[in-house]
Design a protein around this motif. Structure first.
Motif, PDB file in Angstrom:
ATOM      1  N   LEU A  40      -7.547  20.911   1.993  1.00  0.00           N
ATOM      2  CA  LEU A  40      -6.400  21.551   2.634  1.00  0.00           C
ATOM      3  C   LEU A  40      -5.218  21.660   1.666  1.00  0.00           C
ATOM      4  O   LEU A  40      -5.017  20.783   0.817  1.00  0.00           O
ATOM      5  N   PRO A  41      -4.383  22.713   1.798  1.00  0.00           N
ATOM      6  CA  PRO A  41      -3.163  22.829   0.984  1.00  0.00           C
ATOM      7  C   PRO A  41      -2.051  21.933   1.547  1.00  0.00           C
ATOM      8  O   PRO A  41      -1.038  22.402   2.061  1.00  0.00           O
ATOM      9  N   VAL A  42      -2.266  20.632   1.421  1.00  0.00           N
ATOM     10  CA  VAL A  42      -1.411  19.668   2.112  1.00  0.00           C
ATOM     11  C   VAL A  42       0.047  19.806   1.685  1.00  0.00           C
ATOM     12  O   VAL A  42       0.959  19.816   2.520  1.00  0.00           O
ATOM     13  N   ARG A  43       0.291  19.902   0.381  1.00  0.00           N
ATOM     14  CA  ARG A  43       1.675  19.934  -0.082  1.00  0.00           C
ATOM     15  C   ARG A  43       2.429  21.141   0.455  1.00  0.00           C
ATOM     16  O   ARG A  43       3.622  21.062   0.769  1.00  0.00           O
ATOM     17  N   THR A  44       1.743  22.255   0.589  1.00  0.00           N
ATOM     18  CA  THR A  44       2.376  23.462   1.110  1.00  0.00           C
ATOM     19  C   THR A  44       2.684  23.334   2.598  1.00  0.00           C
ATOM     20  O   THR A  44       3.717  23.817   3.074  1.00  0.00           O
ATOM     21  N   LEU A  45       1.801  22.667   3.331  1.00  0.00           N
ATOM     22  CA  LEU A  45       1.921  22.603   4.783  1.00  0.00           C
ATOM     23  C   LEU A  45       2.929  21.560   5.266  1.00  0.00           C
ATOM     24  O   LEU A  45       3.525  21.716   6.330  1.00  0.00           O
ATOM     25  N   LEU A  46       3.112  20.488   4.524  1.00  0.00           N
ATOM     26  CA  LEU A  46       3.855  19.339   5.056  1.00  0.00           C
ATOM     27  C   LEU A  46       5.333  19.638   5.283  1.00  0.00           C
ATOM     28  O   LEU A  46       6.020  20.194   4.416  1.00  0.00           O
ATOM     29  N   ARG A  47       5.827  19.207   6.438  1.00  0.00           N
ATOM     30  CA  ARG A  47       7.263  19.218   6.713  1.00  0.00           C
ATOM     31  C   ARG A  47       7.915  17.933   6.216  1.00  0.00           C
ATOM     32  O   ARG A  47       9.003  17.947   5.665  1.00  0.00           O
ATOM     33  N   ASP A  48       7.250  16.806   6.474  1.00  0.00           N
ATOM     34  CA  ASP A  48       7.787  15.502   6.094  1.00  0.00           C
ATOM     35  C   ASP A  48       7.195  15.095   4.754  1.00  0.00           C
ATOM     36  O   ASP A  48       5.965  15.126   4.578  1.00  0.00           O
ATOM     37  N   ARG A  49       8.044  14.669   3.820  1.00  0.00           N
ATOM     38  CA  ARG A  49       7.617  14.502   2.429  1.00  0.00           C
ATOM     39  C   ARG A  49       7.481  13.046   1.993  1.00  0.00           C
ATOM     40  O   ARG A  49       6.592  12.687   1.246  1.00  0.00           O
ATOM     41  N   PHE A  50       8.430  12.213   2.369  1.00  0.00           N
ATOM     42  CA  PHE A  50       8.424  10.792   2.019  1.00  0.00           C
ATOM     43  C   PHE A  50       8.182  10.573   0.518  1.00  0.00           C
ATOM     44  O   PHE A  50       7.165   9.995   0.113  1.00  0.00           O
ATOM     45  N   PRO A  51       9.113  10.974  -0.343  1.00  0.00           N
ATOM     46  CA  PRO A  51       8.920  10.867  -1.796  1.00  0.00           C
ATOM     47  C   PRO A  51       9.211   9.455  -2.325  1.00  0.00           C
ATOM     48  O   PRO A  51      10.310   9.155  -2.798  1.00  0.00           O
ATOM     49  N   VAL A  52       8.220   8.587  -2.295  1.00  0.00           N
ATOM     50  CA  VAL A  52       8.421   7.186  -2.666  1.00  0.00           C
ATOM     51  C   VAL A  52       8.677   7.032  -4.167  1.00  0.00           C
ATOM     52  O   VAL A  52       9.636   6.370  -4.584  1.00  0.00           O
ATOM     53  N   ALA A  53       7.806   7.594  -4.995  1.00  0.00           N
ATOM     54  CA  ALA A  53       7.949   7.413  -6.442  1.00  0.00           C
ATOM     55  C   ALA A  53       9.282   7.962  -6.939  1.00  0.00           C
ATOM     56  O   ALA A  53       9.955   7.344  -7.773  1.00  0.00           O
ATOM     57  N   GLU A  54       9.683   9.091  -6.404  1.00  0.00           N
ATOM     58  CA  GLU A  54      10.970   9.673  -6.790  1.00  0.00           C
ATOM     59  C   GLU A  54      12.120   8.756  -6.401  1.00  0.00           C
ATOM     60  O   GLU A  54      13.058   8.541  -7.175  1.00  0.00           O
ATOM     61  N   GLY A  55      12.055   8.193  -5.191  1.00  0.00           N
ATOM     62  CA  GLY A  55      13.140   7.331  -4.734  1.00  0.00           C
ATOM     63  C   GLY A  55      13.174   5.990  -5.433  1.00  0.00           C
ATOM     64  O   GLY A  55      14.251   5.473  -5.765  1.00  0.00           O
ATOM     65  N   ILE A  56      12.004   5.398  -5.705  1.00  0.00           N
ATOM     66  CA  ILE A  56      11.970   4.049  -6.248  1.00  0.00           C
ATOM     67  C   ILE A  56      12.536   4.011  -7.655  1.00  0.00           C
ATOM     68  O   ILE A  56      13.018   2.964  -8.116  1.00  0.00           O
ATOM     69  N   ARG A  57      12.525   5.124  -8.360  1.00  0.00           N
ATOM     70  CA  ARG A  57      13.124   5.179  -9.699  1.00  0.00           C
ATOM     71  C   ARG A  57      14.624   4.904  -9.647  1.00  0.00           C
ATOM     72  O   ARG A  57      15.205   4.439 -10.636  1.00  0.00           O
TER      73      ARG A  57
ATOM     74  N   SER B 180       0.823  -1.218   0.000  1.00  0.00           N
ATOM     75  CA  SER B 180       0.000   0.000   0.000  1.00  0.00           C
ATOM     76  C   SER B 180       0.854   1.264   0.000  1.00  0.00           C
ATOM     77  O   SER B 180       0.650   2.162   0.825  1.00  0.00           O
ATOM     78  N   PRO B 181       1.808   1.376  -0.925  1.00  0.00           N
ATOM     79  CA  PRO B 181       2.642   2.589  -0.936  1.00  0.00           C
ATOM     80  C   PRO B 181       1.918   3.762  -1.587  1.00  0.00           C
ATOM     81  O   PRO B 181       1.064   3.604  -2.451  1.00  0.00           O
ATOM     82  N   PHE B 182       2.286   4.970  -1.155  1.00  0.00           N
ATOM     83  CA  PHE B 182       1.834   6.193  -1.815  1.00  0.00           C
ATOM     84  C   PHE B 182       2.990   6.779  -2.607  1.00  0.00           C
ATOM     85  O   PHE B 182       4.155   6.448  -2.368  1.00  0.00           O
ATOM     86  N   THR B 183       2.696   7.650  -3.557  1.00  0.00           N
ATOM     87  CA  THR B 183       3.743   8.276  -4.353  1.00  0.00           C
ATOM     88  C   THR B 183       4.567   9.243  -3.518  1.00  0.00           C
ATOM     89  O   THR B 183       5.786   9.303  -3.629  1.00  0.00           O
ATOM     90  N   ASP B 184       3.898  10.013  -2.694  1.00  0.00           N
ATOM     91  CA  ASP B 184       4.525  10.827  -1.651  1.00  0.00           C
ATOM     92  C   ASP B 184       3.446  11.139  -0.629  1.00  0.00           C
ATOM     93  O   ASP B 184       2.252  10.920  -0.862  1.00  0.00           O
ATOM     94  N   LEU B 185       3.860  11.627   0.518  1.00  0.00           N
ATOM     95  CA  LEU B 185       2.902  11.825   1.609  1.00  0.00           C
ATOM     96  C   LEU B 185       1.851  12.868   1.254  1.00  0.00           C
ATOM     97  O   LEU B 185       0.683  12.750   1.652  1.00  0.00           O
ATOM     98  N   ALA B 186       2.242  13.875   0.486  1.00  0.00           N
ATOM     99  CA  ALA B 186       1.282  14.907   0.122  1.00  0.00           C
ATOM    100  C   ALA B 186       0.147  14.335  -0.728  1.00  0.00           C
ATOM    101  O   ALA B 186      -1.009  14.723  -0.561  1.00  0.00           O
ATOM    102  N   ALA B 187       0.471  13.417  -1.633  1.00  0.00           N
ATOM    103  CA  ALA B 187      -0.571  12.817  -2.468  1.00  0.00           C
ATOM    104  C   ALA B 187      -1.557  12.022  -1.628  1.00  0.00           C
ATOM    105  O   ALA B 187      -2.772  12.079  -1.840  1.00  0.00           O
ATOM    106  N   ALA B 188      -1.044  11.274  -0.647  1.00  0.00           N
ATOM    107  CA  ALA B 188      -1.933  10.548   0.253  1.00  0.00           C
ATOM    108  C   ALA B 188      -2.755  11.522   1.097  1.00  0.00           C
ATOM    109  O   ALA B 188      -3.942  11.296   1.352  1.00  0.00           O
ATOM    110  N   GLY B 189      -2.128  12.616   1.526  1.00  0.00           N
ATOM    111  CA  GLY B 189      -2.844  13.613   2.314  1.00  0.00           C
ATOM    112  C   GLY B 189      -3.959  14.280   1.520  1.00  0.00           C
ATOM    113  O   GLY B 189      -5.064  14.489   2.047  1.00  0.00           O
ATOM    114  N   ARG B 190      -3.691  14.584   0.255  1.00  0.00           N
ATOM    115  CA  ARG B 190      -4.724  15.214  -0.574  1.00  0.00           C
ATOM    116  C   ARG B 190      -5.911  14.283  -0.776  1.00  0.00           C
ATOM    117  O   ARG B 190      -7.060  14.734  -0.870  1.00  0.00           O
ATOM    118  N   ALA B 191      -5.638  12.975  -0.851  1.00  0.00           N
ATOM    119  CA  ALA B 191      -6.732  12.029  -1.040  1.00  0.00           C
ATOM    120  C   ALA B 191      -7.672  12.006   0.162  1.00  0.00           C
ATOM    121  O   ALA B 191      -8.865  11.741   0.022  1.00  0.00           O
TER     122      ALA B 191
END
Length: 265
Positions: A181-198, A165-176
């Protein structure tokens, strides 16, 4: 100043206050640890023992280790809630199939000291992997844990990864879950899974439930697409994010068994 203008200013002030509170307290919404001490490992998982390791910033973390017979260890990184006791069924199922298992808890979880953050969880995972030494390891990451092991794989390459059950990044899961809410703007922790898995070179299995409303299936499929030809997917029909079948069901355990067989060839 008109009544309408004053009302608009009050609304703006309230919204700004709410956004400020979300900024300050956001990690209490992201990380939901069960911080209570857990029982001895052997009381929960047959043959398991309690182990500890120390992170790079000096925290001594407790975990459970189960010896195995296959020559492969599965490092389990849990999601954002609960503690290692909640993942014991998975550890038992993998142990029954001969795998050694290290079931870790992050800082602030399961009686461990510290407060969880993105950087802190990365240090915890590094310490857990280093504790295992020179052995063949498969990383298993559940939801938020998928982000943790993806980043870990960039520094400590594994034999393979199972991302549940991975998300692409935490902001995408938060927006869902919080589309207003402006989740991407607010988040401190990002957890960029799709970017890293490449950039991960190990084989990847992405497991997801088709009825997941917390991490929508499209996000998990996007992670598999980002991994490219190294990725295979396991779709669990009708399963939600926290359904028992997603904890230690045949599809989840089978994904680990299959990956171990392929990486051993």
């Amino acid at each position: 100043m008109t009544t309408l203008t004053r009302a608009a200013l009050v609304v703006v002030a309230v919204l700004l206050l709410l956004l400020a509170l979300l900024w300050v307290f956001q990690r209490r919404l992201i990380y939901l640890p069960d911080s209570a001490p857990v029982p001895p490992a052997a009381e929960v998982v047959p043959g398991a023992r309690d182990v500890t390791f120390t992170t790079g910033d000096g925290l001594r973390l407790a975990a459970w280790y189960v010896p195995g017979t296959r020559g492969v260890t599965v490092l389990i990184a849990g999601g954002n809630a609960g503690n290692r006791r909640d993942r014991a069924p998975l550890a038992r199922a993998l142990s029954d199939r001969g795998f050694a298992v290290l079931l870790m808890d992050y800082r602030g979880y399961g009686g461990n000291p510290g407060t969880p953050t993105e950087e802190g969880l990365h240090r915890d995972a590094l310490a857990a992997r280093d504790h295992l030494g020179d052995t063949r390891v498969i990383y298993f990451g559940e939801s938020l844990g998928a982000a943790v092991v993806t980043r870990l794989a960039l520094e400590r390459p594994p034999g393979g990864l199972v991302l549940r059950s991975p998300f692409t990044d935490l902001a995408a899961a938060g927006r869902a879950n919080y589309p207003f809410l402006p989740v991407r703007t607010l988040l401190r922790d990002r957890f960029p899974v799709a970017e890293g898995i490449r950039r991960v070179r190990a084989p990847v299995v992405v497991v997801y439930g088709t009825h997941d409303t917390i991490v929508p299936p499209r996000l998990s499929r996007a992670v598999a697409e980002a991994a490219g030809e190294r990725a295979t997917t396991v779709e669990v029909a009708g399963a939600g994010h926290n359904d028992l079948v997603m904890l230690a069901g045949d599809e989840v355990v089978g994904a680990v068994v299959d990956l171990a067989g392929r990486t051993n060839q």
